[in-house]
Design a protein around this motif. Sequence first.
Motif, PDB file in Angstrom:
ATOM      1  N   ALA A 234      -4.528 -10.808   9.544  1.00 44.46           N
ATOM      2  CA  ALA A 234      -5.610 -10.369   8.657  1.00 44.46           C
ATOM      3  C   ALA A 234      -5.095  -9.955   7.293  1.00 44.46           C
ATOM      4  N   VAL A 235      -3.926  -9.360   7.267  1.00 43.02           N
ATOM      5  CA  VAL A 235      -3.365  -8.874   6.007  1.00 43.02           C
ATOM      6  C   VAL A 235      -2.109  -9.671   5.679  1.00 43.02           C
ATOM      7  N   SER A 236      -2.108 -10.267   4.528  1.00 41.25           N
ATOM      8  CA  SER A 236      -0.924 -10.994   4.068  1.00 41.25           C
ATOM      9  C   SER A 236      -0.531 -10.461   2.704  1.00 41.25           C
ATOM     10  N   PHE A 237       0.727 -10.595   2.382  1.00 38.10           N
ATOM     11  CA  PHE A 237       1.240 -10.095   1.117  1.00 38.10           C
ATOM     12  C   PHE A 237       1.720 -11.257   0.266  1.00 38.10           C
ATOM     13  N   LYS A 238       1.255 -11.279  -0.978  1.00 39.92           N
ATOM     14  CA  LYS A 238       1.704 -12.268  -1.947  1.00 39.92           C
ATOM     15  C   LYS A 238       2.825 -11.638  -2.757  1.00 39.92           C
ATOM     16  N   ASN A 239       4.018 -12.067  -2.503  1.00 38.11           N
ATOM     17  CA  ASN A 239       5.174 -11.413  -3.100  1.00 38.11           C
ATOM     18  C   ASN A 239       5.739 -12.278  -4.222  1.00 38.11           C
ATOM     19  N   ARG A 240       5.338 -11.961  -5.435  1.00 30.07           N
ATOM     20  CA  ARG A 240       5.880 -12.606  -6.622  1.00 30.07           C
ATOM     21  C   ARG A 240       6.714 -11.584  -7.377  1.00 30.07           C
ATOM     22  N   PHE A 241       7.551 -12.082  -8.254  1.00 29.85           N
ATOM     23  CA  PHE A 241       8.452 -11.204  -8.988  1.00 29.85           C
ATOM     24  C   PHE A 241       8.261 -11.364 -10.492  1.00 29.85           C
ATOM     25  N   ALA A 242       8.457 -10.276 -11.189  1.00 34.70           N
ATOM     26  CA  ALA A 242       8.630 -10.334 -12.640  1.00 34.70           C
ATOM     27  C   ALA A 242      10.071  -9.935 -12.912  1.00 34.70           C
ATOM     28  N   GLN A 243      10.780 -10.775 -13.624  1.00 33.81           N
ATOM     29  CA  GLN A 243      12.183 -10.511 -13.920  1.00 33.81           C
ATOM     30  C   GLN A 243      12.365 -10.266 -15.404  1.00 33.81           C
ATOM     31  N   VAL A 244      13.024  -9.164 -15.731  1.00 37.18           N
ATOM     32  CA  VAL A 244      13.285  -8.893 -17.140  1.00 37.18           C
ATOM     33  C   VAL A 244      14.549  -9.625 -17.565  1.00 37.18           C
ATOM     34  N   ARG A 245      14.519 -10.121 -18.773  1.00 37.20           N
ATOM     35  CA  ARG A 245      15.676 -10.794 -19.347  1.00 37.20           C
ATOM     36  C   ARG A 245      15.947 -10.201 -20.724  1.00 37.20           C
ATOM     37  N   ALA A 246      17.194 -10.237 -21.097  1.00 37.93           N
ATOM     38  CA  ALA A 246      17.583  -9.638 -22.367  1.00 37.93           C
ATOM     39  C   ALA A 246      17.068 -10.468 -23.536  1.00 37.93           C
ATOM     40  N   ALA A 247      16.550  -9.776 -24.526  1.00 37.98           N
ATOM     41  CA  ALA A 247      16.124 -10.411 -25.771  1.00 37.98           C
ATOM     42  C   ALA A 247      16.672  -9.581 -26.925  1.00 37.98           C
ATOM     43  N   LYS A 248      16.942 -10.229 -28.041  1.00 39.49           N
ATOM     44  CA  LYS A 248      17.536  -9.488 -29.150  1.00 39.49           C
ATOM     45  C   LYS A 248      17.140 -10.102 -30.478  1.00 39.49           C
TER      46      LYS A 248
END
Length: 288
Positions: free
Chosen positions: A39-53
């Motif tokens: 009944a319960v499912s988890f949508k596991n997506r990621f946000a990844q930080v990357r260096a910017a300059k």
Amino acid sequence: YDWMTPIADVTDKVPLVESLVSDILQPGGKTTFTPTENAVSFKNRFAQVRAAKADLQFTQAQLQQLRKSWIGLMAKSQAAGIAYDVYYIPFEAFLMGKVIERFNKNLREAIIKGTYNAAGTGKLDVMDGLLTLITDDITSLDIPAANVFAGAAITESNAEDQVLGVAKKSLANEDYAGADMVMLISPINKWNYEVDYRNNHGALPYNNTFAQGIIPGTNIVLFPVPELTGSNRLIVTPKENICLAYDDLNRANSITVEREKRNIDLMIDVEIGMNYAIAETIWTNDQA
């Protein structure tokens, strides 16, 4: 962006865990226990930080020329009767403000149009932006085919049909049909929509007196996004679905200054990334 969910203090990846609950209601008054499977499912997506300059260097000659231009600008302002002098807005503060303004503009462009390229040197190489993620997820079917409206290039004569086509896709999902959602649209296509809407419904007096900010019959607010300029993509999603991850956004407004002989070096560093939590709650058209 007002329509993004900020996630601060991210050092690498942050899971965007959202739960999807299927139907669980069933007749009661029974002695048996019959749990609903899966009944319960988890949508596991990621946000990844990357260096910017941003790295800038001003030579002594450039600084002298810029200062002369600045003093000339202030003198012209005084001649026009504007009560400014060279100490009202110091030259350095003016210059730093312009640098920070452009840096933040570039960040917004990357958030929308970026495609990550570790070997790249341009603003759009910093991260996978919204348009790239949506294109990839349509191909992989993470965004279901039923969520994609088969549309056309948007013009003043068909914009209402294109907007309504995507909006209708989202209304077909009863879990979200009444939810507060946004449609991200380029400013020119927002203009096209308003022109087409007035042409189609202008006989009704109130349709000529205000801009169409909400798609009629829905809770979908139209958000014109300048960085979508050049794209015909229309994107409908709940406001909280799209996330911006970063380490410390104050760093985007902070410039490190180093003196190198007679030159001045300016540096800005930030770590940033974006993604949406649930691909199934993205509704869009098939236009790039």
